[in-house]
Design a protein around this motif. Sequence first.
Motif, PDB file in Angstrom:
ATOM      1  N   UNK A  76      10.462  -1.891  -1.958  1.00  0.00           N
ATOM      2  CA  UNK A  76      11.469  -1.913  -0.938  1.00  0.00           C
ATOM      3  C   UNK A  76      12.545  -2.883  -0.454  1.00  0.00           C
ATOM      4  N   UNK A  77      13.431  -3.478  -2.315  1.00  0.00           N
ATOM      5  CA  UNK A  77      14.695  -4.332  -2.139  1.00  0.00           C
ATOM      6  C   UNK A  77      15.599  -3.182  -1.867  1.00  0.00           C
ATOM      7  N   UNK A  78      16.390  -4.150  -2.160  1.00  0.00           N
ATOM      8  CA  UNK A  78      18.375  -4.023  -2.013  1.00  0.00           C
ATOM      9  C   UNK A  78      18.154  -1.953  -3.313  1.00  0.00           C
ATOM     10  N   UNK A  79      18.755  -1.215  -3.129  1.00  0.00           N
ATOM     11  CA  UNK A  79      19.550  -0.464  -3.943  1.00  0.00           C
ATOM     12  C   UNK A  79      20.412  -0.728  -4.907  1.00  0.00           C
ATOM     13  N   UNK A  80      20.817  -0.547  -5.827  1.00  0.00           N
ATOM     14  CA  UNK A  80      22.560  -0.770  -7.005  1.00  0.00           C
ATOM     15  C   UNK A  80      22.779   0.421  -6.849  1.00  0.00           C
ATOM     16  N   UNK A  81      23.898   0.921  -5.536  1.00  0.00           N
ATOM     17  CA  UNK A  81      24.246   2.006  -5.982  1.00  0.00           C
ATOM     18  C   UNK A  81      25.781   2.303  -6.576  1.00  0.00           C
ATOM     19  N   UNK A 143      32.902   7.821   4.359  1.00  0.00           N
ATOM     20  CA  UNK A 143      33.551   6.691   5.709  1.00  0.00           C
ATOM     21  C   UNK A 143      32.998   7.424   6.500  1.00  0.00           C
ATOM     22  N   UNK A 144      31.819   8.292   7.060  1.00  0.00           N
ATOM     23  CA  UNK A 144      30.910   8.597   8.096  1.00  0.00           C
ATOM     24  C   UNK A 144      29.545   7.692   7.315  1.00  0.00           C
ATOM     25  N   UNK A 179      18.624   9.830   9.459  1.00  0.00           N
ATOM     26  CA  UNK A 179      18.123   8.735   8.704  1.00  0.00           C
ATOM     27  C   UNK A 179      17.362   9.078   6.906  1.00  0.00           C
ATOM     28  N   UNK A 180      18.064  10.111   6.162  1.00  0.00           N
ATOM     29  CA  UNK A 180      18.552  10.278   4.987  1.00  0.00           C
ATOM     30  C   UNK A 180      20.017   9.479   4.697  1.00  0.00           C
ATOM     31  N   UNK A 181      20.894   9.044   5.265  1.00  0.00           N
ATOM     32  CA  UNK A 181      21.848   8.264   4.779  1.00  0.00           C
ATOM     33  C   UNK A 181      21.431   6.589   4.743  1.00  0.00           C
ATOM     34  N   UNK A 182      21.945   6.568   3.606  1.00  0.00           N
ATOM     35  CA  UNK A 182      22.644   4.781   2.555  1.00  0.00           C
ATOM     36  C   UNK A 182      21.897   4.022   3.157  1.00  0.00           C
ATOM     37  N   UNK A 183      21.185   3.165   3.409  1.00  0.00           N
ATOM     38  CA  UNK A 183      21.286   1.975   3.647  1.00  0.00           C
ATOM     39  C   UNK A 183      20.507   0.756   2.613  1.00  0.00           C
ATOM     40  N   UNK A 184      20.792  -0.281   3.183  1.00  0.00           N
ATOM     41  CA  UNK A 184      19.978  -1.708   2.206  1.00  0.00           C
ATOM     42  C   UNK A 184      20.765  -1.246   0.631  1.00  0.00           C
ATOM     43  N   UNK A 185      21.565  -1.786   0.424  1.00  0.00           N
ATOM     44  CA  UNK A 185      22.373  -1.771  -0.741  1.00  0.00           C
ATOM     45  C   UNK A 185      22.560  -2.791  -1.293  1.00  0.00           C
ATOM     46  N   UNK A 186      22.540  -3.418  -2.570  1.00  0.00           N
ATOM     47  CA  UNK A 186      22.987  -4.729  -2.997  1.00  0.00           C
ATOM     48  C   UNK A 186      24.377  -4.942  -3.710  1.00  0.00           C
ATOM     49  N   UNK A 187      24.779  -3.802  -3.831  1.00  0.00           N
ATOM     50  CA  UNK A 187      25.985  -3.581  -4.876  1.00  0.00           C
ATOM     51  C   UNK A 187      26.895  -2.194  -5.007  1.00  0.00           C
ATOM     52  N   UNK A 188      27.881  -1.303  -4.668  1.00  0.00           N
ATOM     53  CA  UNK A 188      27.719  -0.316  -5.221  1.00  0.00           C
ATOM     54  C   UNK A 188      29.098  -0.243  -6.559  1.00  0.00           C
ATOM     55  N   UNK A 189      29.038   0.503  -7.548  1.00  0.00           N
ATOM     56  CA  UNK A 189      29.857   0.983  -8.419  1.00  0.00           C
ATOM     57  C   UNK A 189      30.174   2.219  -8.730  1.00  0.00           C
ATOM     58  N   UNK A 190      31.952   2.199  -8.525  1.00  0.00           N
ATOM     59  CA  UNK A 190      31.917   3.490  -9.073  1.00  0.00           C
ATOM     60  C   UNK A 190      33.587   3.424 -10.629  1.00  0.00           C
ATOM     61  N   UNK A 191      32.559   4.834 -11.237  1.00  0.00           N
ATOM     62  CA  UNK A 191      33.432   5.101 -12.393  1.00  0.00           C
ATOM     63  C   UNK A 191      34.470   6.079 -11.957  1.00  0.00           C
ATOM     64  N   UNK A 192      36.087   6.470 -12.285  1.00  0.00           N
ATOM     65  CA  UNK A 192      36.767   7.571 -11.905  1.00  0.00           C
ATOM     66  C   UNK A 192      38.150   7.262 -12.789  1.00  0.00           C
ATOM     67  N   UNK A 363      35.328   2.597   1.191  1.00  0.00           N
ATOM     68  CA  UNK A 363      34.738   2.455   2.652  1.00  0.00           C
ATOM     69  C   UNK A 363      33.112   2.415   1.852  1.00  0.00           C
ATOM     70  N   UNK A 364      32.695   1.844   1.137  1.00  0.00           N
ATOM     71  CA  UNK A 364      31.192   1.559   0.446  1.00  0.00           C
ATOM     72  C   UNK A 364      31.072  -0.197   0.589  1.00  0.00           C
ATOM     73  N   UNK A 365      32.320  -0.453   0.101  1.00  0.00           N
ATOM     74  CA  UNK A 365      33.117  -1.738   0.642  1.00  0.00           C
ATOM     75  C   UNK A 365      32.503  -2.257   1.799  1.00  0.00           C
ATOM     76  N   UNK A 366      32.303  -2.225   2.804  1.00  0.00           N
ATOM     77  CA  UNK A 366      32.003  -2.489   3.940  1.00  0.00           C
ATOM     78  C   UNK A 366      30.883  -2.459   4.020  1.00  0.00           C
ATOM     79  N   UNK A 367      29.540  -1.637   3.246  1.00  0.00           N
ATOM     80  CA  UNK A 367      28.607  -2.119   3.287  1.00  0.00           C
ATOM     81  C   UNK A 367      27.529  -2.907   2.132  1.00  0.00           C
TER      82      UNK A 367
END
Length: 411
Positions: A76-81, A143-144, A179-192, A363-367
């Motif tokens: 139940x720890x926060x995820x790295x997304x 954004x949602x 209920x399947x939305x992303x929650x309990x996030x530790x950090x987010x990283x995006x390659x582009x 938008x993920x930076x808000x989470x």
Amino acid sequence: MKSLLLGVNKKRLLETIKVSSSIGSSEKGGLNRLALTEEDKMMRDVFVQWLHEEGLDVRFDDFGNIYGRRKGKIIDSPAVAVGSHLDTQPCGGRYDGILGVLTALEVIRVLNENNIETDYPIEIINFTNEEGARFAPPMLGSGGVSEEFTKDFIYSTMDDNEISFQEALREIGYLGDRRHRLKNVRSFIELHIEQGPILGNENKSIGIVEGIQGMSWLSVKVTGETNHAGPTPMENRKDALVPSAKMISKVNEITKKIDGLKTTVGKVNVKPNVANVIPGEVDFMIDIRHKDDEVRSYAIERLKEQLSTIALMNDLEVTITTDWHSDAVRFSPVVTDAIKEAADKWGYSSIKLFSGPGHDAKYMNKIAGSGMIFLPSIHGISHNEDELTLDDDIEKGANVLLYVIRKLANN
């Protein structure tokens, strides 16, 4: 724990990209995979299959965002997304945000085949409608989730054929549960891919993205008087088009006076758009970007003054409205420092920069604290069938992503 410099399987990653490049492929070697179309569904189905093959817990939410969760040692720890998007522009390239999803998948494959556990869970994400090519504005999926947009707003958004986002999502079978939305996030990283020339001009392999420029879309309507081109004297005309051309020139000129400002007029409609009729109405849109929100706001006010003056001098009416805006974002130093560390460990050249385009990480930076890795785009070309990121650069980016995820997902 095995060395953090464990690398990806380049051959396998390129094969995965090859499969993606065959779904919605265009005649000139690009992709036409608009959000929530049949081509998007086909790519989603393949992606979901890949997630299942890696033993991930797969789900999709009420915006159609797809998640693949790899469990961590800490319950139940926060995820790295980690992730990006698989949709494209109508004549888009094969790389864009697609690399962000597929390199993340390769990271999971490497962890699995080396039996590497992480303290925290890892969530791979494919965000819906990042491009905004079919349903505007862009980044509706992220954004949602971040509640930048309401569910009612997203669901009621229409494409050019008056098909709603909700209807299209249901049609392809990816209308999931809230209920399947992303929650309990530790950090987010995006390659582009960078979608610009800076990395190429500076001869750097890795872009460490410090943030994303703020942007605004302005709609300008110039109203004159429609009349016959033959009998109407020049001095009696209320031509909406010629002054509009002067306004568009002003939009370009202001960038010479404000450092770092970027402006674009990419959409113009002339009415009635007939060769022998004096245009009575012109609509055009202005895209304005800057990393400093105050500077962007100042530029908008200056443009409004200048465009209104041109309209007044030509006895025309002008209406300027802000259709959409998004404030600038600063990314997490924890994530950007990890990217810098990874590039240094691998011996890859890197540079810090700001992103001009918006991305899901905005938008993920808000989470949760977020960051981005940029890879070079040859000649800075993107949203184009000629878009190209070299295989060696893709491997380098994937190696950096693997290092960063392992670092962020462990105590």
